[in-house]
Design a protein around this motif. Structure first.
Motif: not given
Length: 55
Positions: A19-32, A34-38
């Protein structure tokens, strides 16, 4: 760090670790999303550094 500690304590396949790993995955996806292209170079560098972290 929290995920690593939990996995060491409970084992990698424990439901709370997953569950914690999946939560972290979601944060990583959100980060990229928002900021991945920049600043893709910085993202690539941080990802390559994380692959060399000790177990």
């Amino acid at each position: 760090m929290q995920l690593c500690n939990l996995a060491k304590e409970k084992g990698i396949s424990h439901h709370s670790v997953i569950e914690l790993s999946q939560e972290l995955d979601n944060y990583i996806v959100q980060y990229f999303q928002q900021y991945g292209g920049r600043n893709s170079k910085a993202g690539e560098q941080s990802l390559s550094r994380s692959s060399s972290l000790p177990d």
